[in-house]
Design a protein around this motif. Structure first.
Motif, PDB file in Angstrom:
ATOM      1  N   LYS A  24     -56.455  74.747  -5.926  1.00 29.64           N
ATOM      2  CA  LYS A  24     -57.169  75.033  -4.630  1.00 29.64           C
ATOM      3  C   LYS A  24     -56.513  74.390  -3.857  1.00 29.64           C
ATOM      4  N   LEU A  27     -54.761  77.977  -3.155  1.00 30.69           N
ATOM      5  CA  LEU A  27     -55.595  78.725  -2.416  1.00 30.69           C
ATOM      6  C   LEU A  27     -55.759  78.960  -1.158  1.00 30.69           C
ATOM      7  N   HIS A  35     -64.021  87.977  -2.682  1.00 29.27           N
ATOM      8  CA  HIS A  35     -63.350  87.167  -3.593  1.00 29.27           C
ATOM      9  C   HIS A  35     -62.209  87.991  -4.633  1.00 29.27           C
ATOM     10  N   ALA A  38     -58.839  87.158  -3.845  1.00 28.19           N
ATOM     11  CA  ALA A  38     -58.123  85.800  -4.559  1.00 28.19           C
ATOM     12  C   ALA A  38     -58.016  85.574  -5.904  1.00 28.19           C
ATOM     13  N   VAL A  39     -59.022  86.631  -6.634  1.00 31.92           N
ATOM     14  CA  VAL A  39     -59.199  86.678  -8.223  1.00 31.92           C
ATOM     15  C   VAL A  39     -57.306  87.692  -8.492  1.00 31.92           C
ATOM     16  N   VAL A  57     -61.863  80.918  -8.035  1.00 33.80           N
ATOM     17  CA  VAL A  57     -62.158  81.357  -6.952  1.00 33.80           C
ATOM     18  C   VAL A  57     -63.080  80.676  -6.333  1.00 33.80           C
ATOM     19  N   SER A  60     -63.611  76.682  -6.209  1.00 30.18           N
ATOM     20  CA  SER A  60     -62.609  76.644  -4.584  1.00 30.18           C
ATOM     21  C   SER A  60     -63.759  77.064  -3.182  1.00 30.18           C
ATOM     22  N   LYS A  61     -64.464  78.064  -3.419  1.00 26.78           N
ATOM     23  CA  LYS A  61     -65.429  78.329  -2.483  1.00 26.78           C
ATOM     24  C   LYS A  61     -66.167  77.736  -1.848  1.00 26.78           C
TER      25      LYS A  61
END
Length: 180
Positions: A24, A27, A35, A38-39, A57, A60-61
């Motif tokens: 986290k 990121l 999304h 980030a992946v 991801v 963390s969102k």
């Protein structure tokens, strides 16, 4: 949290080299508009497998949006509906300390032991209140659940706060009492 997800989180340090909280932090050093960006970042830059990258991801969102933010986002551009939402919350909060109000991305679940109501801003001018009953007939006002599917059995369309009247309060109380 389900067991498979917990197992994945527990195995993350061994399989990816970092814990979920460490990922986290990684990121947070970047900003992604999608999304998938980030992946792909985790996959390409850190050799994380797709399954772990996607999980990192998503988790963390979830943490980034507080319940207040979730509700604020639901009513963005629909602020005129907030008095209806607030009236509904005031009613269900009177039922007891066993009521849980759980904001999600597009709706708010009202739960006792089971969900008994769902508040969703359906359009710019209307909130749909989903209610869960057993064997209750529909009326002109207390409609079939429509888009709620199995989450609720009935729906009431609300466009003004004064529609949170004694009849609606009675229905909410009945749904609450059935959810024990």
């Amino acid at each position: 949290m389900d067991k498979a997800l917990q197992t994945m989180i527990d195995n993350m340090p061994e399989k990816t080299g970092k814990s979920l909280s460490e990922w986290k932090k990684v990121l947070k050093t970047k900003s992604f508009s999608k999304h998938s960006e980030a992946v792909n970042f985790l996959k390409k830059e850190h050799n994380v497998t797709h399954g772990f990258a996607n999980t990192i991801v998503v988790l963390s969102k979830e943490e980034n949006e507080s319940p207040t933010d979730l509700v604020k986002n639901q009513y963005e551009g629909k602020e005129n509906l907030l008095p209806i939402y607030e009236s509904l919350l005031a009613v269900v909060k009177e039922f007891g300390k066993d009521v849980t109000i759980t904001p999600k991305k597009s709706s708010v679940s009202i739960i006792r032991k089971k969900q008994f109501a769902l508040i969703k801003p359906a359009t710019k001018t209307r909130i749909d209140l989903g209610l869960k009953f057993k064997d209750k007939p529909t009326t002109d006002r207390l409609e079939n659940s429509g888009p709620f599917g199995t989450m609720c059995t009935h729906r009431v369309k609300l466009s003004e706060a004064n529609q949170v009247d004694s009849e609606l309060k009675k229905w909410l109380k009945e749904a609450y009492e059935n959810a024990d």
